[in-house]
Design a protein around this motif. Structure first.
Motif, PDB file in Angstrom:
ATOM      1  N   SER A 258       0.913  -1.286  -0.015  1.00 48.93           N
ATOM      2  CA  SER A 258      -0.292  -0.031   0.061  1.00 48.93           C
ATOM      3  C   SER A 258       0.850   1.280   0.108  1.00 48.93           C
ATOM      4  O   SER A 258       0.612   2.320  -0.453  1.00 48.93           O
ATOM      5  N   ILE A 259       1.899   1.227   0.708  1.00 45.47           N
ATOM      6  CA  ILE A 259       2.604   2.408   0.880  1.00 45.47           C
ATOM      7  C   ILE A 259       3.620   2.612  -0.658  1.00 45.47           C
ATOM      8  O   ILE A 259       3.727   3.815  -0.933  1.00 45.47           O
ATOM      9  N   ALA A 260       4.017   1.603  -0.944  1.00 43.98           N
ATOM     10  CA  ALA A 260       4.659   1.788  -2.235  1.00 43.98           C
ATOM     11  C   ALA A 260       3.886   2.202  -3.334  1.00 43.98           C
ATOM     12  O   ALA A 260       4.177   3.390  -4.126  1.00 43.98           O
ATOM     13  N   MET A 261       2.369   1.733  -3.344  1.00 41.40           N
ATOM     14  CA  MET A 261       1.569   2.312  -4.462  1.00 41.40           C
ATOM     15  C   MET A 261       1.381   3.810  -4.098  1.00 41.40           C
ATOM     16  O   MET A 261       1.236   4.365  -5.234  1.00 41.40           O
ATOM     17  N   ALA A 262       1.110   4.046  -3.140  1.00 35.38           N
ATOM     18  CA  ALA A 262       0.802   5.456  -2.582  1.00 35.38           C
ATOM     19  C   ALA A 262       1.760   6.599  -2.952  1.00 35.38           C
ATOM     20  O   ALA A 262       1.434   7.675  -3.330  1.00 35.38           O
ATOM     21  N   TYR A 263       3.133   6.070  -3.060  1.00 34.08           N
ATOM     22  CA  TYR A 263       4.027   7.157  -3.473  1.00 34.08           C
ATOM     23  C   TYR A 263       4.837   6.908  -4.821  1.00 34.08           C
ATOM     24  O   TYR A 263       5.458   7.603  -5.344  1.00 34.08           O
ATOM     25  N   THR A 264       4.187   5.632  -5.598  1.00 34.46           N
ATOM     26  CA  THR A 264       4.676   5.665  -6.752  1.00 34.46           C
ATOM     27  C   THR A 264       3.718   5.778  -7.933  1.00 34.46           C
ATOM     28  O   THR A 264       4.147   5.811  -8.996  1.00 34.46           O
ATOM     29  N   LEU A 265       2.530   5.600  -7.534  1.00 34.87           N
ATOM     30  CA  LEU A 265       1.325   5.555  -8.534  1.00 34.87           C
ATOM     31  C   LEU A 265       0.524   6.960  -8.633  1.00 34.87           C
ATOM     32  O   LEU A 265       0.689   7.735  -7.469  1.00 34.87           O
ATOM     33  N   PRO A 266      -0.114   7.202  -9.540  1.00 32.93           N
ATOM     34  CA  PRO A 266      -0.988   8.182  -9.633  1.00 32.93           C
ATOM     35  C   PRO A 266      -1.914   8.540  -8.437  1.00 32.93           C
ATOM     36  O   PRO A 266      -2.512   7.160  -8.204  1.00 32.93           O
ATOM     37  N   VAL A 267      -2.195   9.498  -7.911  1.00 32.25           N
ATOM     38  CA  VAL A 267      -3.294   9.462  -6.557  1.00 32.25           C
ATOM     39  C   VAL A 267      -4.810   8.640  -7.122  1.00 32.25           C
ATOM     40  O   VAL A 267      -4.962   8.020  -6.051  1.00 32.25           O
ATOM     41  N   ASP A 268      -5.122   9.161  -8.175  1.00 32.77           N
ATOM     42  CA  ASP A 268      -6.380   8.603  -8.485  1.00 32.77           C
ATOM     43  C   ASP A 268      -6.410   7.129  -8.681  1.00 32.77           C
ATOM     44  O   ASP A 268      -7.685   6.384  -8.922  1.00 32.77           O
ATOM     45  N   VAL A 269      -5.399   6.583  -9.003  1.00 30.96           N
ATOM     46  CA  VAL A 269      -5.261   5.098  -9.150  1.00 30.96           C
ATOM     47  C   VAL A 269      -5.113   4.225  -7.836  1.00 30.96           C
ATOM     48  O   VAL A 269      -5.616   3.137  -7.805  1.00 30.96           O
ATOM     49  N   VAL A 270      -4.481   4.866  -6.922  1.00 36.27           N
ATOM     50  CA  VAL A 270      -4.462   4.004  -5.716  1.00 36.27           C
ATOM     51  C   VAL A 270      -5.520   3.645  -5.098  1.00 36.27           C
ATOM     52  O   VAL A 270      -5.553   2.304  -4.557  1.00 36.27           O
ATOM     53  N   PRO A 271      -6.781   4.425  -4.658  1.00 35.05           N
ATOM     54  CA  PRO A 271      -7.707   3.877  -3.746  1.00 35.05           C
ATOM     55  C   PRO A 271      -8.189   2.512  -4.489  1.00 35.05           C
ATOM     56  O   PRO A 271      -8.649   1.683  -3.970  1.00 35.05           O
ATOM     57  N   GLY A 272      -8.666   2.346  -5.904  1.00 41.08           N
ATOM     58  CA  GLY A 272      -9.106   1.267  -6.353  1.00 41.08           C
ATOM     59  C   GLY A 272      -8.173  -0.094  -6.209  1.00 41.08           C
ATOM     60  O   GLY A 272      -8.743  -1.108  -5.888  1.00 41.08           O
ATOM     61  N   LEU A 273      -6.699   0.323  -6.458  1.00 37.83           N
ATOM     62  CA  LEU A 273      -5.937  -0.788  -6.385  1.00 37.83           C
ATOM     63  C   LEU A 273      -5.624  -1.240  -4.789  1.00 37.83           C
ATOM     64  O   LEU A 273      -5.357  -2.681  -4.617  1.00 37.83           O
ATOM     65  N   ASP A 274      -5.518  -0.233  -4.071  1.00 36.13           N
ATOM     66  CA  ASP A 274      -5.326  -0.394  -2.427  1.00 36.13           C
ATOM     67  C   ASP A 274      -6.610  -1.392  -2.182  1.00 36.13           C
ATOM     68  O   ASP A 274      -6.538  -2.333  -1.434  1.00 36.13           O
ATOM     69  N   THR A 275      -7.823  -1.142  -2.547  1.00 37.35           N
ATOM     70  CA  THR A 275      -9.094  -1.818  -1.972  1.00 37.35           C
ATOM     71  C   THR A 275      -8.945  -3.194  -2.771  1.00 37.35           C
ATOM     72  O   THR A 275      -9.256  -4.135  -1.869  1.00 37.35           O
ATOM     73  N   ALA A 276      -8.597  -3.601  -3.789  1.00 37.02           N
ATOM     74  CA  ALA A 276      -8.458  -4.848  -4.393  1.00 37.02           C
ATOM     75  C   ALA A 276      -7.212  -5.546  -3.688  1.00 37.02           C
ATOM     76  O   ALA A 276      -7.338  -6.616  -3.293  1.00 37.02           O
ATOM     77  N   LEU A 277      -6.178  -4.993  -3.433  1.00 36.24           N
ATOM     78  CA  LEU A 277      -5.277  -5.650  -2.430  1.00 36.24           C
ATOM     79  C   LEU A 277      -5.617  -6.185  -1.114  1.00 36.24           C
ATOM     80  O   LEU A 277      -5.352  -6.938  -0.701  1.00 36.24           O
ATOM     81  N   SER A 278      -6.536  -4.912  -0.513  1.00 34.41           N
ATOM     82  CA  SER A 278      -6.970  -5.224   0.577  1.00 34.41           C
ATOM     83  C   SER A 278      -7.969  -6.504   0.671  1.00 34.41           C
ATOM     84  O   SER A 278      -7.729  -7.574   1.653  1.00 34.41           O
ATOM     85  N   ILE A 279      -8.808  -6.587  -0.305  1.00 35.46           N
ATOM     86  CA  ILE A 279      -9.535  -7.568  -0.196  1.00 35.46           C
ATOM     87  C   ILE A 279      -9.041  -9.113  -0.557  1.00 35.46           C
ATOM     88  O   ILE A 279      -9.124 -10.065  -0.180  1.00 35.46           O
ATOM     89  N   GLY A 280      -7.949  -9.067  -1.621  1.00 35.20           N
ATOM     90  CA  GLY A 280      -7.374 -10.082  -1.977  1.00 35.20           C
ATOM     91  C   GLY A 280      -6.418 -10.780  -0.851  1.00 35.20           C
ATOM     92  O   GLY A 280      -6.480 -11.878  -0.687  1.00 35.20           O
ATOM     93  N   SER A 281      -5.747  -9.752  -0.145  1.00 25.83           N
ATOM     94  CA  SER A 281      -5.025 -10.139   1.110  1.00 25.83           C
ATOM     95  C   SER A 281      -5.821 -10.944   2.166  1.00 25.83           C
ATOM     96  O   SER A 281      -5.518 -11.864   2.762  1.00 25.83           O
ATOM     97  N   PHE A 282      -7.138 -10.338   2.332  1.00 25.94           N
ATOM     98  CA  PHE A 282      -7.910 -10.752   3.370  1.00 25.94           C
ATOM     99  C   PHE A 282      -8.465 -12.121   2.987  1.00 25.94           C
ATOM    100  O   PHE A 282      -8.463 -12.844   3.773  1.00 25.94           O
ATOM    101  N   VAL A 283      -8.740 -12.294   1.864  1.00 29.55           N
ATOM    102  CA  VAL A 283      -9.289 -13.807   1.157  1.00 29.55           C
ATOM    103  C   VAL A 283      -8.181 -14.465   1.453  1.00 29.55           C
ATOM    104  O   VAL A 283      -8.371 -15.596   1.972  1.00 29.55           O
ATOM    105  N   VAL A 284      -7.077 -14.249   0.931  1.00 26.91           N
ATOM    106  CA  VAL A 284      -5.827 -15.528   1.050  1.00 26.91           C
ATOM    107  C   VAL A 284      -5.537 -15.543   2.600  1.00 26.91           C
ATOM    108  O   VAL A 284      -5.301 -16.917   2.670  1.00 26.91           O
ATOM    109  N   LEU A 285      -5.481 -14.877   3.422  1.00 28.14           N
ATOM    110  CA  LEU A 285      -5.403 -15.168   4.946  1.00 28.14           C
ATOM    111  C   LEU A 285      -6.383 -15.724   5.511  1.00 28.14           C
ATOM    112  O   LEU A 285      -6.099 -16.599   6.322  1.00 28.14           O
ATOM    113  N   GLN A 286      -7.541 -15.620   4.877  1.00 33.28           N
ATOM    114  CA  GLN A 286      -8.722 -16.320   5.462  1.00 33.28           C
ATOM    115  C   GLN A 286      -8.632 -17.777   5.036  1.00 33.28           C
ATOM    116  O   GLN A 286      -8.854 -18.760   6.020  1.00 33.28           O
ATOM    117  N   VAL A 287      -8.252 -18.303   3.798  1.00 34.27           N
ATOM    118  CA  VAL A 287      -8.160 -19.351   3.306  1.00 34.27           C
ATOM    119  C   VAL A 287      -7.179 -20.151   3.764  1.00 34.27           C
ATOM    120  O   VAL A 287      -7.375 -21.305   4.324  1.00 34.27           O
TER     121      VAL A 287
END
Length: 206
Positions: free
Chosen positions: A152-181
């Motif tokens: 999340s921190i890497a994306m926040a400082y390297t990608l355009p601001v408007d791109v990050v919320p969507g990607l970070d949401t996908a990363l959060s959901i993906g991480s949660f699913v993997v950890l739950q499995v």
């Protein structure tokens, strides 16, 4: 759990892009889109007349985000506000293996299953494999949280601001699913929770 994910993860991302469609500045779109989780916490606090540790955590993130907006106007600092808190949580989880009486994931499960607390504590006392699986899960969630935060921190400082919320949401959901499995697989292999909840459709989420 689905309602929590929608309110705490999906709603902020959707709210951000909705506000941006109306030309709201990124820093304020990020601040205002962080309100749904805080409103959920306040609603639950009013309903149950108490605020748990996670609720305090959510409110702290929103408060820091608002202060960041007022003091700096830096959208990228807004993007990483939650990630830095997640770093602290990951470190705390790993530290609980050494300095706490019980690993954090096990303590969280006790809080989620108060009616089963005595049974869980009995298994903790007499079943080495049960103690081991919760220590392993604490490492999994602690390290997973740190990896997620780093992304999340890497994306926040390297990608355009408007791109990050969507990607970070996908990363959060993906991480949660993997950890739950991983959690469900490890608990199922150990077997104690299966025996306790025999007849249920699935194990409780850790």
């Amino acid at each position: 759990m689905l309602g929590t994910l929608l309110c705490d993860i999906a709603a902020p991302a959707g709210g951000y892009y909705l506000l941006r469609a109306f030309d709201v500045a990124p820093v304020w779109a990020l601040t205002l889109s962080g309100l749904p989780p805080a409103l959920r916490v306040l609603y639950l606090a009013a309903r149950h007349r108490r605020v748990d540790g996670m609720g305090v955590f959510v409110l702290a993130i929103v408060a820091i985000g608002l202060a960041t907006s007022l003091l700096t106007g830096d959208a990228r600092l807004q993007l990483v506000r939650g990630a830095w808190f997640s770093v602290l949580i990951g470190v705390w989880m790993l530290a609980s293996l050494r300095i706490g009486r019980r690993p954090t994931t096990y303590q969280a499960t006790l809080a989620l299953l108060p009616g089963r607390a005595s049974t869980l504590e009995a298994r903790w006392a007499d079943t080495p494999s049960f103690r081991r699986v919760w220590r392993v899960l604490t490492v999994v969630w602690g390290v997973g949280g740190l990896v997620h935060s780093a992304g999340s921190i890497a994306m926040a400082y390297t990608l355009p601001v408007d791109v990050v919320p969507g990607l970070d949401t996908a990363l959060s959901i993906g991480s949660f699913v993997v950890l739950q499995v991983i959690t469900q697989v490890l608990l199922a292999r150990e077997g104690t929770m299966n025996r306790m909840f025999r007849g249920r459709a699935q194990l409780p989420a850790a």
